[in-house]
Structure formats: structure tokens, C-alpha cells
Design a protein around this motif. Structure first.
Motif, PDB file in Angstrom:
ATOM      1  N   UNK A 179      53.191  63.117 -76.057  1.00  0.00           N
ATOM      2  CA  UNK A 179      52.705  62.233 -77.122  1.00  0.00           C
ATOM      3  C   UNK A 179      52.126  63.041 -78.283  1.00  0.00           C
ATOM      4  N   UNK A 180      52.272  62.480 -79.479  1.00  0.00           N
ATOM      5  CA  UNK A 180      51.767  63.126 -80.692  1.00  0.00           C
ATOM      6  C   UNK A 180      51.043  62.094 -81.545  1.00  0.00           C
ATOM      7  N   UNK A 181      50.198  62.557 -82.471  1.00  0.00           N
ATOM      8  CA  UNK A 181      49.620  61.646 -83.463  1.00  0.00           C
ATOM      9  C   UNK A 181      50.697  61.215 -84.457  1.00  0.00           C
ATOM     10  N   UNK A 182      50.425  60.150 -85.192  1.00  0.00           N
ATOM     11  CA  UNK A 182      51.310  59.691 -86.269  1.00  0.00           C
ATOM     12  C   UNK A 182      50.433  59.108 -87.364  1.00  0.00           C
ATOM     13  N   UNK A 183      50.251  59.873 -88.433  1.00  0.00           N
ATOM     14  CA  UNK A 183      49.394  59.429 -89.540  1.00  0.00           C
ATOM     15  C   UNK A 183      50.198  58.649 -90.559  1.00  0.00           C
ATOM     16  N   UNK A 184      49.651  57.528 -90.964  1.00  0.00           N
ATOM     17  CA  UNK A 184      50.242  56.712 -92.019  1.00  0.00           C
ATOM     18  C   UNK A 184      49.155  56.363 -93.027  1.00  0.00           C
ATOM     19  N   UNK A 185      49.578  56.014 -94.224  1.00  0.00           N
ATOM     20  CA  UNK A 185      48.667  55.441 -95.213  1.00  0.00           C
ATOM     21  C   UNK A 185      48.798  53.940 -95.034  1.00  0.00           C
ATOM     22  N   UNK A 186      47.782  53.307 -94.473  1.00  0.00           N
ATOM     23  CA  UNK A 186      47.893  51.869 -94.207  1.00  0.00           C
ATOM     24  C   UNK A 186      47.587  51.030 -95.441  1.00  0.00           C
ATOM     25  N   UNK A 187      46.827  51.575 -96.406  1.00  0.00           N
ATOM     26  CA  UNK A 187      46.604  50.841 -97.654  1.00  0.00           C
ATOM     27  C   UNK A 187      46.145  51.778 -98.752  1.00  0.00           C
ATOM     28  N   UNK A 188      46.471  51.390 -99.983  1.00  0.00           N
ATOM     29  CA  UNK A 188      45.984  52.068-101.188  1.00  0.00           C
ATOM     30  C   UNK A 188      45.546  50.962-102.135  1.00  0.00           C
ATOM     31  N   UNK A 189      44.292  50.998-102.542  1.00  0.00           N
ATOM     32  CA  UNK A 189      43.786  49.952-103.430  1.00  0.00           C
ATOM     33  C   UNK A 189      43.258  50.567-104.723  1.00  0.00           C
ATOM     34  N   UNK A 190      43.472  49.850-105.807  1.00  0.00           N
ATOM     35  CA  UNK A 190      42.890  50.193-107.103  1.00  0.00           C
ATOM     36  C   UNK A 190      42.026  49.016-107.541  1.00  0.00           C
ATOM     37  N   UNK A 191      41.075  49.283-108.426  1.00  0.00           N
ATOM     38  CA  UNK A 191      40.095  48.262-108.803  1.00  0.00           C
ATOM     39  C   UNK A 191      40.648  47.232-109.779  1.00  0.00           C
ATOM     40  N   UNK A 192      41.450  47.670-110.756  1.00  0.00           N
ATOM     41  CA  UNK A 192      41.876  46.759-111.826  1.00  0.00           C
ATOM     42  C   UNK A 192      43.395  46.636-111.866  1.00  0.00           C
ATOM     43  N   UNK A 193      43.879  45.633-112.579  1.00  0.00           N
ATOM     44  CA  UNK A 193      45.322  45.440-112.731  1.00  0.00           C
ATOM     45  C   UNK A 193      45.845  46.008-114.045  1.00  0.00           C
ATOM     46  N   UNK A 194      44.939  46.429-114.924  1.00  0.00           N
ATOM     47  CA  UNK A 194      45.370  47.072-116.169  1.00  0.00           C
ATOM     48  C   UNK A 194      44.313  48.074-116.626  1.00  0.00           C
TER      49      UNK A 194
END
Length: 127
Positions: free
Chosen positions: A1-16
């Protein structure tokens, strides 16, 4: 077995944003593998849907992650300018995302090395 890293979310504060504004973003890295992962680096990029690495922003990091645990990392606060990452004047107006790559230095031997990218939702940058 091995680890598996993912980016589960990326959030930014504003839409513009406007060139010269600062962008605050947060990435959540998850170990969905079957073994604990050591400390690892991640990289932030300003990108588009067709070019995820248009402009490098910075490197971040997370500590070791047990199986099925997550950690968050923010684009760093710059104490010299009292802001987050500032959109430089050479960025053209358009639609962008913040792209994040987990384990960007390949420090973790993973069960899947091809699932380490994720982007935020789209936002606009104007001049």
C-alpha cells in the motif's frame, strides 16, 4: 500500500479581481491512499482552463498525513506588502483559475502520480 495525495478543493475569496488586487486562496490536500504520507510541497499557479501553469504564484506545504486525513494551505500572507499574492500588471484581462499541484516536489511515492492537480472555480481579472 502507498499514500495517494490529491487536491480535494481550491477556493478563492472573490469572483472578480482587478490587476493590482491581492488574491487569497486556500488548498485542501487529502491523503486518499492506504498508507500515511510524509510532509510534502504544493505549488500554486494562476492559470486558465487550457493552460494551468500560466503564471507561477508560490510554493506551499503540508505536514504528514495519515490515511483519509486532510490539511489546508493558504497562499502566504506577505508581511512586507500586507497582502496576499498581488496580480501583476502583465496579466491580461480574462477568465482564470488558481491551479494547485499536490506533492509538487515528488517527495511522496504515491499509488497514483497522475491525480495531483485541481483548480478553483473560475474568476475574472480586469485591467
Amino acid at each position: 500500500p502507498k499514500p495517494d495525495l490529491i487536491v480535494s478543493s481550491v477556493t478563492v475569496v472573490a469572483s472578480s479581481y482587478t490587476v493590482g488586487d491581492d488574491i487569497q486562496a486556500t488548498a485542501t490536500i487529502k491523503n486518499q491512499g492506504q498508507k500515511s504520507a510524509i510532509n510534502s510541497k504544493l505549488k500554486y499557479y494562476l492559470g486558465t482552463s487550457s493552460n494551468k501553469i500560466y503564471k507561477y504564484i508560490e510554493e506551499g506545504g503540508v505536514g504528514s498525513l495519515s490515511v483519509n486525513t486532510s490539511a489546508m494551505d493558504d497562499i502566504n500572507w506577505n508581511v512586507w506588502s500586507w497582502s496576499y499574492w498581488i496580480i501583476p500588471s502583465d496579466v491580461p484581462a480574462g477568465t482564470y483559475q488558481i491551479w494547485v499541484k499536490a506533492d509538487s516536489s515528488f517527495d511522496v511515492s504515491e499509488s497514483d502520480e497522475n491525480n495531483n492537480w485541481k483548480s478553483s472555480s473560475s474568476f475574472t481579472i480586469t485591467k
